[in-house]
Motif scaffolding. Structure first.
Motif, PDB file in Angstrom:
ATOM      1  N   ALA A  41       3.230   5.588  -6.836  1.00  0.00           N
ATOM      2  CA  ALA A  41       2.056   5.390  -7.689  1.00  0.00           C
ATOM      3  C   ALA A  41       2.286   6.080  -9.035  1.00  0.00           C
ATOM      4  O   ALA A  41       3.274   6.793  -9.225  1.00  0.00           O
ATOM      5  N   GLU A  42       1.353   5.882  -9.954  1.00  0.00           N
ATOM      6  CA  GLU A  42       1.443   6.494 -11.280  1.00  0.00           C
ATOM      7  C   GLU A  42       1.525   8.014 -11.183  1.00  0.00           C
ATOM      8  O   GLU A  42       2.101   8.671 -12.045  1.00  0.00           O
ATOM      9  N   THR A  43       0.926   8.570 -10.146  1.00  0.00           N
ATOM     10  CA  THR A  43       0.907  10.014  -9.946  1.00  0.00           C
ATOM     11  C   THR A  43       2.230  10.548  -9.415  1.00  0.00           C
ATOM     12  O   THR A  43       2.412  11.757  -9.326  1.00  0.00           O
ATOM     13  N   GLY A  44       3.145   9.656  -9.038  1.00  0.00           N
ATOM     14  CA  GLY A  44       4.416  10.072  -8.465  1.00  0.00           C
ATOM     15  C   GLY A  44       4.394  10.101  -6.945  1.00  0.00           C
ATOM     16  O   GLY A  44       5.435  10.223  -6.314  1.00  0.00           O
ATOM     17  N   ARG A  45       3.204  10.012  -6.357  1.00  0.00           N
ATOM     18  CA  ARG A  45       3.077   9.980  -4.901  1.00  0.00           C
ATOM     19  C   ARG A  45       3.435   8.606  -4.371  1.00  0.00           C
ATOM     20  O   ARG A  45       3.268   7.607  -5.055  1.00  0.00           O
ATOM     21  N   GLU A  46       3.891   8.580  -3.130  1.00  0.00           N
ATOM     22  CA  GLU A  46       4.134   7.310  -2.454  1.00  0.00           C
ATOM     23  C   GLU A  46       2.814   6.783  -1.900  1.00  0.00           C
ATOM     24  O   GLU A  46       2.039   7.546  -1.312  1.00  0.00           O
ATOM     25  N   ARG A  47       2.558   5.507  -2.104  1.00  0.00           N
ATOM     26  CA  ARG A  47       1.370   4.848  -1.569  1.00  0.00           C
ATOM     27  C   ARG A  47       1.798   3.586  -0.847  1.00  0.00           C
ATOM     28  O   ARG A  47       2.722   2.906  -1.282  1.00  0.00           O
ATOM     29  N   LYS A  48       1.056   3.281   0.211  1.00  0.00           N
ATOM     30  CA  LYS A  48       1.318   2.051   0.942  1.00  0.00           C
ATOM     31  C   LYS A  48       0.365   0.984   0.413  1.00  0.00           C
ATOM     32  O   LYS A  48      -0.852   1.109   0.545  1.00  0.00           O
ATOM     33  N   TYR A  49       0.936  -0.043  -0.202  1.00  0.00           N
ATOM     34  CA  TYR A  49       0.149  -1.136  -0.758  1.00  0.00           C
ATOM     35  C   TYR A  49       0.116  -2.289   0.242  1.00  0.00           C
ATOM     36  O   TYR A  49       1.137  -2.635   0.823  1.00  0.00           O
ATOM     37  N   TYR A  50      -1.060  -2.875   0.398  1.00  0.00           N
ATOM     38  CA  TYR A  50      -1.268  -3.989   1.321  1.00  0.00           C
ATOM     39  C   TYR A  50      -1.542  -5.251   0.530  1.00  0.00           C
ATOM     40  O   TYR A  50      -2.192  -5.215  -0.523  1.00  0.00           O
ATOM     41  N   SER A  51      -1.061  -6.374   1.055  1.00  0.00           N
ATOM     42  CA  SER A  51      -1.351  -7.671   0.440  1.00  0.00           C
ATOM     43  C   SER A  51      -1.544  -8.714   1.537  1.00  0.00           C
ATOM     44  O   SER A  51      -1.060  -8.561   2.656  1.00  0.00           O
ATOM     45  N   LEU A  52      -2.244  -9.761   1.181  1.00  0.00           N
ATOM     46  CA  LEU A  52      -2.563 -10.841   2.109  1.00  0.00           C
ATOM     47  C   LEU A  52      -1.361 -11.780   2.250  1.00  0.00           C
ATOM     48  O   LEU A  52      -0.676 -12.066   1.271  1.00  0.00           O
ATOM     49  N   THR A  53      -1.129 -12.240   3.457  1.00  0.00           N
ATOM     50  CA  THR A  53      -0.088 -13.238   3.701  1.00  0.00           C
ATOM     51  C   THR A  53      -0.738 -14.629   3.716  1.00  0.00           C
ATOM     52  O   THR A  53      -1.970 -14.748   3.671  1.00  0.00           O
ATOM     53  N   ARG A  54       0.075 -15.652   3.814  1.00  0.00           N
ATOM     54  CA  ARG A  54      -0.452 -17.008   3.935  1.00  0.00           C
ATOM     55  C   ARG A  54      -1.338 -17.130   5.183  1.00  0.00           C
ATOM     56  O   ARG A  54      -2.409 -17.727   5.147  1.00  0.00           O
ATOM     57  N   GLY A  55      -0.855 -16.549   6.279  1.00  0.00           N
ATOM     58  CA  GLY A  55      -1.643 -16.544   7.516  1.00  0.00           C
ATOM     59  C   GLY A  55      -2.952 -15.791   7.341  1.00  0.00           C
ATOM     60  O   GLY A  55      -3.974 -16.151   7.927  1.00  0.00           O
TER      61      GLY A  55
END
Length: 112
Positions: free
Chosen positions: A68-82
């Motif tokens: 992330a912008e802060t330098g921390r690791e973040r888990k980003y989620y996104s929608l799939t076709r399903g």
């Protein structure tokens, strides 16, 4: 505030709907739900992350660790076709339940 049962039942369609707007990370998802519900939906980590993990296991969403912008690791989620297909089914089911209740309460129906 919504009951625990309603918050739990609505978590799946809410998360899929928010992710249909674009990718996001856990804290931001919780804040978006809180804002959209006018503070009625307040997810705890213990409620939110198990639902996200289930959606990922069902391949309705996918995740990716990024800095992330802060330098921390973040888990980003996104929608799939399903996930998009599942969201359409969720919409149909929730609107059907909603329209059934508003008929009982003598209110005008919501169209799909």
């Amino acid at each position: 505030m919504f009951s625990r049962e309603l918050i739990a039942a609505s978590a799946r369609p809410l998360l899929l709907s928010i992710l249909a707007e674009g990718e996001s990370y856990g804290y931001a998802l919780a804040q978006r739900a809180r804002k959209l519900s006018q503070e009625q939906v307040q997810w705890t980590d213990g409620m939110l992350y198990p639902v996200l993990h289930r959606l990922e296991e069902e391949e309705l969403i996918k995740s990716e660790w990024r800095e992330a912008e802060t330098g921390r690791e973040r888990k980003y989620y996104s929608l799939t076709r399903g996930g998009r297909r599942a969201l359409e089914k969720e919409k149909e089911q929730w609107l059907a339940a909603h329209n059934t209740l508003i008929q009982l309460w003598n209110l005008p129906p919501v169209s799909t």
